[in-house]
Design a protein around this motif. Structure first.
Motif, PDB file in Angstrom:
ATOM      1  N   GLY A   1       0.795  -1.221   0.000  1.00  0.00           N
ATOM      2  CA  GLY A   1       0.000   0.000   0.000  1.00  0.00           C
ATOM      3  C   GLY A   1       0.823   1.265   0.000  1.00  0.00           C
TER       4      GLY A   1
ATOM      5  N   LYS B   1       0.913   7.437 -11.853  1.00  0.00           N
ATOM      6  CA  LYS B   1       0.365   8.773 -12.008  1.00  0.00           C
ATOM      7  C   LYS B   1       1.213   9.695 -11.138  1.00  0.00           C
TER       8      LYS B   1
ATOM      9  N   GLN C   1       1.319   7.700  -7.632  1.00  0.00           N
ATOM     10  CA  GLN C   1       0.281   6.692  -7.381  1.00  0.00           C
ATOM     11  C   GLN C   1       0.487   5.565  -8.376  1.00  0.00           C
TER      12      GLN C   1
ATOM     13  N   GLU D   1      -0.368   1.949 -10.375  1.00  0.00           N
ATOM     14  CA  GLU D   1      -1.572   1.541 -11.084  1.00  0.00           C
ATOM     15  C   GLU D   1      -2.556   0.798 -10.194  1.00  0.00           C
ATOM     16  N   ASP D   2      -2.071   0.161  -9.110  1.00  0.00           N
ATOM     17  CA  ASP D   2      -2.960  -0.544  -8.187  1.00  0.00           C
ATOM     18  C   ASP D   2      -3.408   0.333  -7.033  1.00  0.00           C
ATOM     19  N   GLY D   3      -3.040   1.625  -7.072  1.00  0.00           N
ATOM     20  CA  GLY D   3      -3.455   2.564  -6.038  1.00  0.00           C
ATOM     21  C   GLY D   3      -2.436   2.796  -4.940  1.00  0.00           C
TER      22      GLY D   3
ATOM     23  N   GLY E   1       0.689   4.142  -2.836  1.00  0.00           N
ATOM     24  CA  GLY E   1       1.312   5.460  -2.812  1.00  0.00           C
ATOM     25  C   GLY E   1       2.812   5.363  -2.635  1.00  0.00           C
TER      26      GLY E   1
END
Length: 329
Positions: free
Chosen positions: A145, A195, A221, A223-225, A227
């Motif tokens: 994450g 991103k 960010q 691609e899987d969210g 950070g």
């Protein structure tokens, strides 16, 4: 494989030269360097045979199969393009180039000619990284994450090549340093596209070169969210330099635990969910060094540690972050 050297402006290229000399499957045909002082230093300090009078003479040597590039950052892209057009494979110190348009042309030519392009992504060959890859693949870390990585370096002003500080030669501290960390996000953690949420470069330590932005931070960010936060500044004090235990540090939080490792520290630590004490991970030697890996790439083998598409992806991702920071000014 017969390899020639072009551009001797950064000491990284002499590591390639040394490895090629010691490697049983390389033959060095010679080198080219246009700068008189750099050429004399390469010959006297590192034993490089600068026998080619021009880069065109090197490229017209039909015996040369590959070219190793270590010139000023801003010159490398054009030299890679010339080498590919001349039918040579390319092994470049990082960064390969300093803008996305040049990268587009290099990637297009590699596809058209069938020639291979690789780079000195040395961290892929660190024993620590093989252990990290195995941990991630085991599933013990769970879904990742959050990641922080720091790649702070010493500025070494007066010892680093002075072309670093010439306008347009360097191409940005993110592109210079962060590419190693960006590549590890892909290699170890399977993160391949990002991103850019924020990126900033500024001057803090190069007091004699106020136009040189020596500090950089960015937020991504995945691609899987997930950070990602990073600092890749020339912030390490002279004298401490590469002895700092925090050299290339990574902190990774997943649903299954927390991983801490650094190229500068001895132990890799993993705190697994439900356990109070950290587990020390054992290093695992890589299957090959980057010179052997380059040979495998050229020979078309599939079991390479650094595939060509990963070189292009890491370069593109890093240049995109650099452009974001440059455009924000």
């Amino acid at each position: 494989m017969k390899i020639a050297f072009a551009g001797l402006r950064h000491d990284h290229i002499f590591a390639v030269h040394k490895m090629a000399l010691a490697h049983g499957e390389y033959e060095i045909t010679g080198a080219f360097e246009e700068n008189d002082a750099a050429r004399e230093r390469a010959e006297s300090a590192f034993g490089v045979n600068c026998c080619y009078p021009t880069y065109e003479a090197l490229l017209s040597d039909d015996t040369v199969e590959a070219v190793a590039l270590g010139g000023c950052y801003a010159h490398r892209g054009a030299m890679a393009i010339q080498a590919l057009r001349a039918g040579k494979h390319v092994l470049a110190d990082k960064p390969l180039c300093t803008d996305l348009e040049t990268l587009d042309e290099i990637e297009k030519l590699a596809k058209e000619t069938g020639k291979k392009v690789s780079g000195m992504f040395t961290m892929r060959y660190e024993p620590k990284l093989r252990a990290v890859v195995n941990l991630v693949q085991s599933g013990a870390l769970g879904e990742i994450g959050n990641i922080y990585f720091g790649g702070q370096h010493p500025l070494q002003y007066g010892r680093r090549p002075m072309w670093y500080f010439e306008k347009g030669m360097h191409g940005g501290v993110i592109n210079d340093i962060a590419i190693h960390g960006i590549d590890i996000l892909s290699f170890a953690f399977g993160m391949n596209s990002f991103k850019v949420l924020s990126a900033r470069c500024w001057n803090k330590y190069a007091l004699a070169e106020k136009d040189f932005r020596d500090s950089a931070q960015f937020m991504l960010q995945a691609e899987d969210g997930a950070g990602i936060l990073s600092d890749v500044s020339y912030a390490v004090p002279d004298g401490v330099e590469f002895a700092l235990p925090l050299y290339w540090q990574f902190h990774v939080w997943g649903t299954g635990g927390v991983l801490d490792f650094s190229i500068g520290k001895k132990d890799m630590l993993f705190w697994q969910k439900g356990q109070k004490d950290a587990v020390v991970l054992d290093e695992i030697p890589p299957e090959a060094d980057y010179m052997t890996d380059f040979l495998r790439l050229v020979q078309g083998e599939k079991n390479v540690i650094l595939p060509m598409h990963d070189v292009f992806a890491a370069t593109r991702n890093t240049l995109t972050i650099q452009k974001y920071a440059d455009d924000a000014e």
